[in-house]
Design an enzyme around this catalytic site. Structure first.
Site, mmCIF file in Angstrom:
data_model
loop_
_atom_site.group_PDB
_atom_site.id
_atom_site.type_symbol
_atom_site.label_atom_id
_atom_site.label_comp_id
_atom_site.label_asym_id
_atom_site.label_seq_id
_atom_site.Cartn_x
_atom_site.Cartn_y
_atom_site.Cartn_z
ATOM 1 C CG HIS A 1 29.371 60.222 -19.615
ATOM 2 N ND1 HIS A 1 29.158 60.864 -20.802
ATOM 3 C CD2 HIS A 1 29.394 61.186 -18.661
ATOM 4 C CE1 HIS A 1 29.065 62.174 -20.601
ATOM 5 N NE2 HIS A 1 29.204 62.393 -19.304
ATOM 6 C CG HIS B 1 25.574 63.003 -16.157
ATOM 7 N ND1 HIS B 1 25.500 64.348 -15.905
ATOM 8 C CD2 HIS B 1 26.670 62.845 -16.936
ATOM 9 C CE1 HIS B 1 26.493 64.984 -16.527
ATOM 10 N NE2 HIS B 1 27.209 64.089 -17.154
ATOM 11 C CD GLU C 1 28.593 67.926 -17.531
ATOM 12 O OE1 GLU C 1 27.620 67.777 -16.767
ATOM 13 O OE2 GLU C 1 29.186 66.984 -18.080
ATOM 14 C CG HIS D 1 32.269 64.302 -15.705
ATOM 15 N ND1 HIS D 1 31.302 63.571 -15.036
ATOM 16 C CD2 HIS D 1 31.657 64.772 -16.829
ATOM 17 C CE1 HIS D 1 30.164 63.606 -15.722
ATOM 18 N NE2 HIS D 1 30.357 64.321 -16.811
#
Lengths: 265, 265, 265, 265
Positions: free
Chosen positions: B126, B194, B105, B124
């Site tokens: 979660h 996500h 990603e 990024h």
């Protein structure tokens, strides 16, 4: 079986004990040790994170208090402790000017000591469980015996009423005074969208109240989330508990051990 | 009492500090150190688990960024850091082709750097507390002063609108561009089912925003679960807080210590 | 900065990797190592406590599986691993009878391997966040990309329907068969008032699904507690994610490190 | 791979095992070791904090019990263990008067042992998850197989009915008797705004019930917060589970290890 060196710790805890029982006449060195320990306990108990602070008045009636320079509580050492006056200005030390800087929100401490002669220690924290009670109209009320002091009242400080739109920080004498006014004669005050300030007649009480304010908030929130009617401690119970001369001494000793087991947390 | 080697750490933290104050002109070595540290902090703070990544732009205006090859954040070392261009392709190193592979990603990073010249760092993650706000229509709003940036807006990226039925991963340039568009000029964007992407004008800001995004989500969820009306930070407060030149420096220093206390977490 | 001996661990993780990529033809020693590691990971990730177990089939199509004798997962060593047949009876070892005893609920494993040739590994756990979904009529549904397998269906096993009033334990072949029937061709089954069983085409998948089943349960519960309508992963997304050949390898490597950092948890 | 010295621990756990299987005829030394271990387990499992206590009756039918002097459970050592009679007065030791002081609420123990000959061990704790069930009218009911004993009934002790406005502490024989009466023949009793008391036919049962009372409370609260109808264990299941002669032995062994891994917690 491995055993903690408890007795040595009890000795090390003597400063706070003497302070507590003798009405804050401990030596300077003992007071500094207490402030350092209180910082580490609050960090280890997850009451403060990188932010938050704790102070102690130098003696009953004194217009001075000890607090760390501006570092995270878990990292405070004796060398970081400063002496401030009630205007929250550093006291000149040993013939020179004090060059270190304490927390931007030190005025919380100075302005409370100014109007609350009974207060010997002040904690400012951002404990996450307290936030929901500062941003809603649901009052924090006592659901747990060790948190009975909440029954004396825990108001909410709305900084907008005092200063309009601010950066949320109590970083001026004026905002400090407004916060002290919102606290009134209570043991603690929530700060909307920010955290809380907790006071005590000694540093053990201020620290333990901080821990049990958070425990109570979690239990009360959980009870309310179940949608049930809650039985709170009543006025008589709150009064009876307030008569206990030393309700938190055993906790201080344990927390000190735990803080030393996991330094830097 | 055992004391953390704080001052040594402050020195070690100098890279990020210089980066922050001087506008990202730190040496390559300093930047690599910052990315490694940021990975370890995000892991130790439970913002990332085995997955998630953080990058830093090599210099203001540069079309390059540093990010780890594809390993878990807790395990990243300096030797893992790669340099990618805005197409998220590895830059040829020392006369040869770069053979390692970065995260699938990685396009999240390249496409955001392409359209957001103000952004110097991208995270990024979660973080579990963010998931409920990505899968419901309840907007994340600021309830906590250290999370005030949420008041600038945290939109939700619905990958179905961009790519129909996907494997949920932003693993193509096209999906990266769609995510960057959903982010717009905001500090963060949630990804439905996500996680989230958080940006900053330096790596400290990106990391600290990631931590406080999660703190805010937990507090807001708890307040909503009590069924109460919530007072959010208002526009003026959000603006006033945004004027603070260095709100998170103290946190970075502490988190770095903590990450080093528990390596591999 | 202290750095984890990652590469050494990657080597140590080779058994599971080979197993995974080559279709479970790893050596006996590698399989035993995988089972021990899986036990320690599940304990370190708080998926099992003193109870719970994990097994692996000895080879594709084989009527044998490896599982520990009856001890807590955190304490399992290679010497504890036993070989059982599909009747969950110990296989005679080196000319003598196997005298150790495996878990009372070992029939969960044998009966699932009997009817699910695609299953190479089985986990039984009591993860707390799963309990609420087993005791209510609220179905567990996928809200998180790493938990997309939930979209294939996670039924609830009501032991009362199979055995009337029992001690809740699947401690007979008959109850094992009833559980296997409730599982059907799904990736997991909840057990009302008890826990869950999770299966995988290899031990990494079974362990990772156990972890992400719990993560999903917590996120879904939190979203529901806020009283909001939830967007779940849809059928197409679930299918697309199922095409990923190795979605959890990076997690296994990290979890193995973490389990070794805190032995006995 | 690093492995816990499990077998050594199993040997060390022999005292409790012998106690359990032989009906509490273990040596004095073994009993003292059990009480110390139980204190450390309860602390490591977060069932007690600085407060709370655990005792064991010296022999079946005996009017004596062992309990620590007044220190935090995590810090109890063998040298702290005292012997008290059913009036909760210290037994004269080796020709002299016992000068140490046990917990203020020791009457909880003495008065229960007096009226419950089947009880060989008593725990008093403040586990946070239990508080909401003591302050609301929502009864704690069994949702988890290891907590099946809750199905025998867990009443709530309202100290106001017994003593009017008090300091919430069971610090007199009269209040101890009222609590014992509220407990009746049940395995546990919640104390409104305070905590709980849990009993067992041996120390393993009392400790394990304390742990699983808390696990059940969290799961039940979570299910109720989702607003769903809950299926509880029924009477037959509760009875069948009560027939298990040794449901918690494996847990005791693990918890002992864990408590020794993190001394002072």
């Amino acid at each position: 079986m491995y055993v903690l060196p408890r007795r040595g710790f009890l000795f090390a805890g003597a400063a706070a004990l003497v302070t507590r029982l003798a009405g804050q006449t401990a030596s300077r060195e003992s007071l500094v040790d207490d402030v350092v320990t209180a910082n580490h306990i609050l960090a280890a108990q997850d009451i403060v994170d990188a932010f938050g602070h704790v102070s102690v008045r130098t003696a009953p009636g004194a217009g001075r208090y000890l607090i760390s320079r501006s570092v995270a509580p878990a990292q405070v050492t004796a060398a970081d402790i400063m002496e401030l006056d009630l205007d929250s200005k550093p006291v000149v030390v040993a013939g020179g000017a004090e060059k270190r800087t304490s927390y931007r929100e030190r005025f919380i401490h100075g302005e409370i000591y100014r109007v609350r002669p009974d207060v010997m220690s002040v904690v400012h924290c951002h404990a996450p469980a307290l936030i929901p009670f500062g941003i809603t109209k649901i009052p924090l009320r006592p659901v747990y015996h060790n948190s009975s002091f909440i029954g004396e009242g825990v108001p909410v400080f709305e900084i907008r009423e005092a200063g309009g739109d601010t950066n949320m920080l109590v970083e001026t004498p004026e905002l400090g005074r407004a916060l002290a006014k919102a606290l009134g004669n209570k043991p603690a005050v929530l700060m909307r969208g920010h955290g809380a300030v907790i006071v005590g007649k000694n540093i053990i009480e201020a620290v333990a109240r901080s821990v049990y304010l958070e425990v109570n908030a979690r239990a009360q929130a959980q009870a309310l989330a179940m949608g049930a009617r809650v039985t709170y401690l009543d006025e008589g119970e709150v009064k009876k508990r307030a008569e206990d001369p030393d309700p938190y001494g055993r906790a201080w000793d344990l927390w000190k051990h735990q803080a030393m087991q996991q330094p830097g947390r």
